[in-house]
Design an enzyme around this catalytic site. Structure first.
Site, PDB file in Angstrom:
ATOM      1  N   LEU A 149     -10.342 -16.176  45.187  1.00 23.53           N
ATOM      2  CA  LEU A 149     -10.114 -17.197  46.545  1.00 23.53           C
ATOM      3  C   LEU A 149     -10.685 -15.753  47.626  1.00 23.53           C
ATOM      4  O   LEU A 149     -10.801 -15.472  47.950  1.00 23.53           O
ATOM      5  CB  LEU A 149      -9.676 -18.132  47.418  1.00 23.53           C
ATOM      6  N   GLY A 150     -10.343 -14.211  46.202  1.00 23.36           N
ATOM      7  CA  GLY A 150     -10.000 -13.214  47.450  1.00 23.36           C
ATOM      8  C   GLY A 150      -9.025 -13.209  48.383  1.00 23.36           C
ATOM      9  O   GLY A 150      -8.929 -12.404  48.915  1.00 23.36           O
TER      10      GLY A 150
ATOM     11  N   ASP B  42     -13.018  -6.536  45.280  1.00 25.92           N
ATOM     12  CA  ASP B  42     -13.131  -7.888  46.189  1.00 25.92           C
ATOM     13  C   ASP B  42     -13.090  -6.697  47.475  1.00 25.92           C
ATOM     14  O   ASP B  42     -13.757  -7.866  48.436  1.00 25.92           O
ATOM     15  CB  ASP B  42     -12.514  -8.743  45.761  1.00 25.92           C
TER      16      ASP B  42
ATOM     17  N   ALA C 256      -6.092 -17.565  42.456  1.00 23.19           N
ATOM     18  CA  ALA C 256      -7.442 -18.971  43.122  1.00 23.19           C
ATOM     19  C   ALA C 256      -9.132 -18.569  43.037  1.00 23.19           C
ATOM     20  O   ALA C 256     -10.172 -18.971  42.747  1.00 23.19           O
ATOM     21  CB  ALA C 256      -7.205 -19.739  43.771  1.00 23.19           C
TER      22      ALA C 256
ATOM     23  N   GLY D 140      -5.958 -12.084  48.368  1.00 20.29           N
ATOM     24  CA  GLY D 140      -4.914 -10.551  48.601  1.00 20.29           C
ATOM     25  C   GLY D 140      -6.436  -9.194  48.841  1.00 20.29           C
ATOM     26  O   GLY D 140      -5.512  -8.406  49.961  1.00 20.29           O
ATOM     27  N   SER D 141      -7.694  -9.188  48.796  1.00 16.52           N
ATOM     28  CA  SER D 141      -8.400  -8.574  49.361  1.00 16.52           C
ATOM     29  C   SER D 141      -8.919  -8.449  50.016  1.00 16.52           C
ATOM     30  O   SER D 141      -8.507  -7.370  51.186  1.00 16.52           O
ATOM     31  CB  SER D 141      -9.717  -8.338  47.867  1.00 16.52           C
ATOM     32  N   SER D 142      -8.642 -10.052  50.758  1.00 18.24           N
ATOM     33  CA  SER D 142      -9.003  -9.921  52.130  1.00 18.24           C
ATOM     34  C   SER D 142      -7.887  -9.733  52.787  1.00 18.24           C
ATOM     35  O   SER D 142      -8.503  -9.344  54.262  1.00 18.24           O
ATOM     36  CB  SER D 142      -9.282 -11.230  52.526  1.00 18.24           C
TER      37      SER D 142
ATOM     38  N   LYS E 116     -12.718 -16.367  50.311  1.00 12.53           N
ATOM     39  CA  LYS E 116     -13.897 -16.293  50.076  1.00 12.53           C
ATOM     40  C   LYS E 116     -14.260 -17.439  48.448  1.00 12.53           C
ATOM     41  O   LYS E 116     -13.738 -17.930  47.791  1.00 12.53           O
ATOM     42  CB  LYS E 116     -15.155 -14.846  49.074  1.00 12.53           C
TER      43      LYS E 116
HETATM   44  O1  C5P Z   1     -10.409  -5.664  40.739  1.00 14.52           O
HETATM   45  P1  C5P Z   1      -9.167  -6.509  40.131  1.00 14.52           P
HETATM   46  O2  C5P Z   1      -7.899  -5.141  39.794  1.00 14.52           O
HETATM   47  O3  C5P Z   1      -8.404  -7.464  40.651  1.00 14.52           O
HETATM   48  O4  C5P Z   1      -9.652  -6.770  38.922  1.00 14.52           O
HETATM   49  C1  C5P Z   1      -8.683  -7.052  37.203  1.00 14.52           C
HETATM   50  C2  C5P Z   1      -9.459  -7.031  36.321  1.00 14.52           C
HETATM   51  O5  C5P Z   1     -10.393  -7.626  35.850  1.00 14.52           O
HETATM   52  C3  C5P Z   1      -9.881  -5.511  35.832  1.00 14.52           C
HETATM   53  O6  C5P Z   1      -8.481  -4.371  35.943  1.00 14.52           O
HETATM   54  C4  C5P Z   1     -11.166  -5.053  35.063  1.00 14.52           C
HETATM   55  O7  C5P Z   1     -10.326  -5.799  33.255  1.00 14.52           O
HETATM   56  C5  C5P Z   1     -11.154  -6.953  35.537  1.00 14.52           C
HETATM   57  N1  C5P Z   1     -12.466  -6.848  35.679  1.00 14.52           N
HETATM   58  C6  C5P Z   1     -13.867  -6.605  35.203  1.00 14.52           C
HETATM   59  N2  C5P Z   1     -14.992  -6.674  35.650  1.00 14.52           N
HETATM   60  C7  C5P Z   1     -15.540  -6.695  36.942  1.00 14.52           C
HETATM   61  C8  C5P Z   1     -13.844  -7.028  37.793  1.00 14.52           C
HETATM   62  C9  C5P Z   1     -12.728  -7.058  37.365  1.00 14.52           C
HETATM   63  O8  C5P Z   1     -13.800  -6.238  33.641  1.00 14.52           O
HETATM   64  N3  C5P Z   1     -16.502  -6.425  37.469  1.00 14.52           N
END
Ligand code: C5P
Length: 294
Positions: free
Chosen positions: A95-96, A132, A93, A98-100, A8
């Protein structure tokens, strides 16, 4: 079963405020693109076998592996699954990738085991895996709210060509958010749901990313990539998510092709011409041999 886990880009990403749970409240337009990882799923007698995770982490920390575990646990299905991943979307990157992969495993296993979970149930499972992930269950251009995990409005985009530039380094999302500071004077550039409800939107008019300033400070070379895309004739260029990928939007595929020859390329960087994931490919995760290139 062979599936495409699309990458994405975040066309628009506005950080609204810091939330009590430590996350940041976002308004972001996420667009799935016709470039992604290839996932193969096969039934196995028991357990979860992960062939190639390419994430440099232990299998149990891989989001696709965790998605399979969550799916088997919640559905109570006694079998197992073998997951193969051909990794094309680099880690870190924005680009999502791992989530995808994780969302793709949920969608694919639901089909493979004929579990019959509805979209809302899949979205709820995806939400447990990461902010994501729910977007990749929808696989459509969407305005997302909350932590980036709640769909607010489907978005229809004018057709454009995109050039994704992936640097040879990743950026930590946690680091970027931790260094983000709100501007003293709000810029008033608040996105309203009504403003994107109307027909098709022109993607180049929505390119904005509040996290750019932080990521460009960590890696100043990203500014140069953005400038080069604009100089080459992009309608607009911007960073995706928390970086490191930068994208340029071009009028058409033909225009992008003509630009590729005069665009300065840097060693170690990948330059990926693509389009948004089109309606034809949406829902086509059951298809055989879907290629990641648009
Ligand atoms: O979603 P993910 O685990 O990849 O996010 C990594 C870190 O980025 C979270 O632990 C958080 O500290 C920060 N984050 C945030 N607000 C978001 C998404 C991620 O502060 N909406």
């Amino acid at each position: 079963m062979k599936l495409l886990a699309p990458a994405k880009i975040n066309l628009f990403l506005k950080v609204m405020r810091k939330r009590p749970d430590g996350y940041h409240e976002l308004r972001t337009i996420m667009v799935p693109i016709s470039f992604g990882d290839e996932i193969t799923l096969e039934e196995a007698p028991s357990g979860i076998i992960l062939d190639e995770c390419g994430c440099g982490c232990a299998a149990k920390d891989n989001l696709a592996f965790r998605a399979a575990g969550l799916f088997l646990e919640r559905t109570g299905i006694p079998g197992g699954v073998s997951i193969g991943i051909v990794k094309k979307i680099p880690v870190g990157a924005g680009l999502g990738g791992g989530s995808s992969d994780a969302a793709c495993v949920l969608l694919g296993m639901n089909d493979l085991f004929k579990a019959g979970l509805g979209r809302q149930e899949l979205v709820a499972l995806a939400g447990e895996l990461g902010a994501d992930c729910p977007f990749f269950i929808y696989r459509k251009a969407m305005l997302m709210g909350s932590r980036g995990d709640v769909p607010l409005q489907e978005v229809t985009l004018e057709d454009r060509a995109y050039l994704i530039v992936i640097p040879p380094f990743g950026i930590s999302t946690a680091e970027v958010f931790s260094k983000f500071t709100f501007p003293l004077t709000p810029d008033g550039n608040g996105i309203t749901i009504d403003s994107i409800k109307e027909n098709c939107i022109e993607p180049e008019h929505w390119v904005l990313n509040d996290l750019e300033v932080v990521a460009f400070d960590i890696h100043p070379e990203l500014t140069r990539i953005k400038v080069e895309l604009m100089k080459a004739g992009a309608l607009k260029a911007g960073m995706s998510g928390s970086g490191s990928a930068v994208f340029g939007i071009f009028e058409s595929g033909a225009h992008l092709c003509s630009v590729m020859s005069r665009l300065k390329r840097h060693d170690g960087y990948s330059y990926i011409p693509t389009t948004r994931l089109t309606g034809d490919i949406y829902g086509d995760y059951r298809g055989q041999g879907v290629s990641g290139q648009g």
